[in-house]
Each structure stands twice: as C-alpha cells, then as structure tokens.
Design a protein around this motif. Structure first.
Motif, PDB file in Angstrom:
ATOM      1  N   GLU A   1       6.487   0.139  12.895  1.00 17.65           N
ATOM      2  CA  GLU A   1       5.291  -0.077  12.074  1.00 17.65           C
ATOM      3  C   GLU A   1       4.182   0.910  12.462  1.00 17.65           C
ATOM      4  O   GLU A   1       3.401   1.350  11.616  1.00 17.65           O
TER       5      GLU A   1
ATOM      6  N   SER B   1       0.847  -1.192   0.000  1.00 15.46           N
ATOM      7  CA  SER B   1       0.000   0.000   0.000  1.00 15.46           C
ATOM      8  C   SER B   1       0.882   1.242   0.000  1.00 15.46           C
ATOM      9  O   SER B   1       1.979   1.236   0.542  1.00 15.46           O
TER      10      SER B   1
ATOM     11  N   HIS C   1       1.681   4.940   1.502  1.00 13.97           N
ATOM     12  CA  HIS C   1       1.461   5.481   2.845  1.00 13.97           C
ATOM     13  C   HIS C   1       1.027   6.944   2.745  1.00 13.97           C
ATOM     14  O   HIS C   1       1.009   7.523   1.648  1.00 13.97           O
TER      15      HIS C   1
ATOM     16  N   GLN D   1     -10.267   3.286  -0.735  1.00 12.91           N
ATOM     17  CA  GLN D   1     -10.161   1.830  -0.557  1.00 12.91           C
ATOM     18  C   GLN D   1     -11.225   1.094  -1.361  1.00 12.91           C
ATOM     19  O   GLN D   1     -10.948   0.064  -1.987  1.00 12.91           O
TER      20      GLN D   1
ATOM     21  N   ARG E   1      -1.078   3.451   6.358  1.00 17.45           N
ATOM     22  CA  ARG E   1      -1.182   2.926   4.988  1.00 17.45           C
ATOM     23  C   ARG E   1      -2.558   3.214   4.417  1.00 17.45           C
ATOM     24  O   ARG E   1      -3.563   3.022   5.086  1.00 17.45           O
TER      25      ARG E   1
ATOM     26  N   LYS F   1      -7.386   0.173  12.342  1.00 19.72           N
ATOM     27  CA  LYS F   1      -5.952   0.078  12.554  1.00 19.72           C
ATOM     28  C   LYS F   1      -5.306   1.468  12.449  1.00 19.72           C
ATOM     29  O   LYS F   1      -4.480   1.850  13.282  1.00 19.72           O
ATOM     30  N   ASN F   2      -5.722   2.234  11.433  1.00 19.97           N
ATOM     31  CA  ASN F   2      -5.162   3.570  11.261  1.00 19.97           C
ATOM     32  C   ASN F   2      -5.561   4.482  12.421  1.00 19.97           C
ATOM     33  O   ASN F   2      -4.747   5.261  12.915  1.00 19.97           O
TER      34      ASN F   2
ATOM     35  N   ASP G   1      -4.958   0.181   4.654  1.00 21.37           N
ATOM     36  CA  ASP G   1      -5.191  -0.501   5.922  1.00 21.37           C
ATOM     37  C   ASP G   1      -6.600  -0.197   6.455  1.00 21.37           C
ATOM     38  O   ASP G   1      -7.163   0.860   6.158  1.00 21.37           O
TER      39      ASP G   1
END
Ligand code: TYM
Length: 332
Positions: free
Chosen positions: A203, A14, A16, A287, A208, A215-216, A211
C-alpha cells in the motif's frame, strides 16, 4: 481536427499518480488542438470481480477527477463507457476477427491471470484488450494517449483495424499510441522497478490523488531509495531516485537536469521533502475541485449524460457502417 480517445478504469476509489502522470495529465493539453473523447472504462472494471455497491460511486469519482485535473466537459466529450452501448457491440464484432493465440499473447492478460490463478480468470479478462480496441475504433480515433503498459494493446488495436479494413473495406482509422517517453511509466515507491499499480504488493508504494497530503508525504518520505547519497538520474543504478526525479519533473514541468541541478549535493531527504511539497501543491486544487463535483452528484450525472449523447453521435454511425460491411440484415 484529429480525434483523441482515452480512458481509465474506475477500479479504485481514487486514481493513482501513475494514472495521473502517465495519462490524465497529458490529456489536458491535447484538448486545445484535438477533438477529445475521455471516458470512464467501467466495462473494463468488471473483468476482475467488482463490488457492485462501489462501482457506481467509483465511476463518479473517476469522472470527477478527470474534470478536476482539467478535462473540460464542454470542450471535450466526457462519458461513461457503459452509457454508450456501441462499445460493447463493436467489441463482439472484433472478438470474431481476433485470433485466440493473438489474444493469448497479451502480456497484461498473462500477468493478471497468473496473479488470479488461471482457474479464476474470466473470458472477460481474456477479451479485455478487444473491448479496448473497440473503445478506440468506435470513435475513429487518430491518437490514444496512454502509459507504456498499454502499448501492446494499442498494437492489437491497430492490427484489428487493418484486418477489418482489408477484409470488409475501409472502415476504421488506424490509430496511433501517444506515449510520452519521460513519464510513460511511474514506478512503485516501495519497489521502484515495478510499475505503480493499484494491485501493488505494498500500500505504501502507491500515491492516490484523493488521499490526504500528510499520508502522501509520509509515503514519499519512506520511499525506497538507493545505495549512495548522490542525486542524479540513473534508471539502472538508482531506480528509486530516478522515479522521484521523474515525478518531480512531470508535475512541475521542469526538465530532469534542472531538478537534478537544484538538488545536487543535497541529501535524498531534501529531494523527498521537495517532492512531497510538489505533490501537495498539485493535488490540493484537484482534491478541492473533485470534492465540489462529488457534492453535487446530480449535476455530475447530467454532465455524463450529455457526454454520452455527444459520444453516440459518432458511435452509432461507426457501428452502422460496421454492421453493414459485415453483412448483417438491416432492421427495417
Ligand atoms: P488503467 O486504468 O490501468 O490505467 C489508466 C491509464 O494510466 C496509465 N498508467 C500508468 N502510466 C504510467 N505509470 C504507471 N505506473 C501507470 N499505471 C497506469 C495507463 O497506461 C493508462 O493510460 N485498458 C486501460 C483503460 C482503457 C483504455 C481504453 C485506454 C480501456 N479502454 C481505450 C485508452 C483507450 C487500462 O486498464 O488502464
């Protein structure tokens, strides 16, 4: 119309947020008034050891993200670097007018080769900026929209264009870097004095594009901030908050003072929650669109083939002029 050229390496699954805010997002509006060529820099992605099975898929994923972010393959030329052989051919010619010392001074090479260990660094990594110059000069580009980290490579590109023109006669447009001051450098969320990068130490410093929102959001919530509680833009004293404000402003199109105004007197946590929402709102449609495109790889490959065809209408002509000026025997 002026010509614009830029690209991103498909070296991860992906893009970023640094790639998006510093580069791709800015390409979208340039399509209105320029003739744009946007390519996936797959030849650059092999300067560090690549996984052959992953490279082709990452190339598609990168192209899909360009389109999903707003690059229109009808209005712009969207192609894969390795599909247009003149990039590599021009790079060889340019290698032969580039000084060894000149290439040795590229800070990105120095950083990357130091990280890999001098013994592991390849000639490809060393020659990488010259290939980048070829990517730009082969299209006779006027403007190159990139992030701050590419500035030195653009200077080299200009020097090579001028040197070639002086030695062999006017052949290349001398291009200009187009670096937007406000968003030229997005920083690592865990280490807000280092640029956000796929090779980051943690990480968690990296957002990303592809993602999951959760999570982000979690990474944004745990972003390193600064001592104190006041929300204001101060790159020196408050690099963490300054970075969050920069991203917020870039993604909403609102000015930094405007965003600061909204959060004045509130807590860091409020800003983080707000930013996570902004990031989700931005990335959700990207996405969804990227997934649609990746669900039909044959159609995506067809678009890329058409892009390579369009691109070659320009590159074949430039390379012919270069070979002619350099004195190569024309093939009958
Ligand atoms: P790459 O793949 O490392 O990055 C792609 C683009 O994203 C920008 N960028 C950032 N901008 C702001 N903040 C960050 N943290 C950040 N990280 C990355 C980069 O400046 C770049 O614009 N050599 C290039 C790819 C390339 C290229 C070209 C670009 C090859 N040929 C010709 C323009 C023209 C590179 O490795 O970018």
């Amino acid at each position: 119309k002026p010509r614009v050229v830029s690209g991103v390496q498909p070296s991860a699954d992906s893009l970023h947020l640094g790639n998006y805010v510093g580069a791709v997002r800015n390409w979208v509006d340039l399509q209105d008034d320029n003739e744009c060529v946007f390519f996936v820099a797959d030849l650059h992605a092999i300067t560090a050891e690549q996984d052959p099975a992953a490279l082709a898929q990452r190339t598609r994923t990168t192209a899909a993200q360009y389109i999903a972010a707003g690059i229109d393959p009808e209005r712009s030329t969207l192609l894969v670097q390795s599909h247009v052989p003149e990039h590599a051919q021009l790079a060889w010619a340019l290698n032969c007018i580039t000084g060894f010392g000149e290439a040795s001074r590229m800070t990105q090479f120095k950083d990357k080769s130091a990280r890999q260990g001098a013994e592991n660094a390849t000639v490809g990594l060393f020659a990488y900026p010259v290939l980048m110059a070829a990517d730009i000069l082969i299209y006779q580009a006027h403007q190159v929209p990139v992030g701050e980290d590419q500035r030195q490579h653009l200077e080299l590109t200009r020097n090579l264009a001028q040197r070639f023109n002086a030695r062999f006669g006017d052949t290349f447009v001398v291009p200009e870097a187009k670096i937007l001051a406000e968003s030229a450098k997005i920083y690592d969320l865990q280490n807000p004095v280092a640029k956000m990068s796929k090779s980051a130490a943690s990480e968690n410093g990296l957002i990303r594009l592809l993602d999951p929102a959760k999570k982000n959001a979690k990474k944004i919530r745990s972003a390193v901030t600064d001592d104190g509680t006041e929300i204001r833009f101060d790159r020196e004293a408050k690099p963490g908050i300054a970075n969050l404000l920069t991203v917020y402003s870039a993604l909403t199109g609102r000015s930094v003072p405007d965003v600061v105004g909204e959060y004045e007197g509130k807590l860091y946590g409020h800003l983080k929650v707000g930013l996570a929402e902004v990031v989700t709102e931005t990335l959700d449609p990207i996405q969804a669109r990227a997934q649609e495109l990746l669900d039909d790889p044959a159609e995506l490959d067809r678009l890329l083939a058409r892009g390579a065809e369009k691109g070659r209408e320009i590159t074949v002509r430039t390379l012919a002029a270069v070979y002619d000026r350099m004195g190569f025997l024309p093939r009958l």
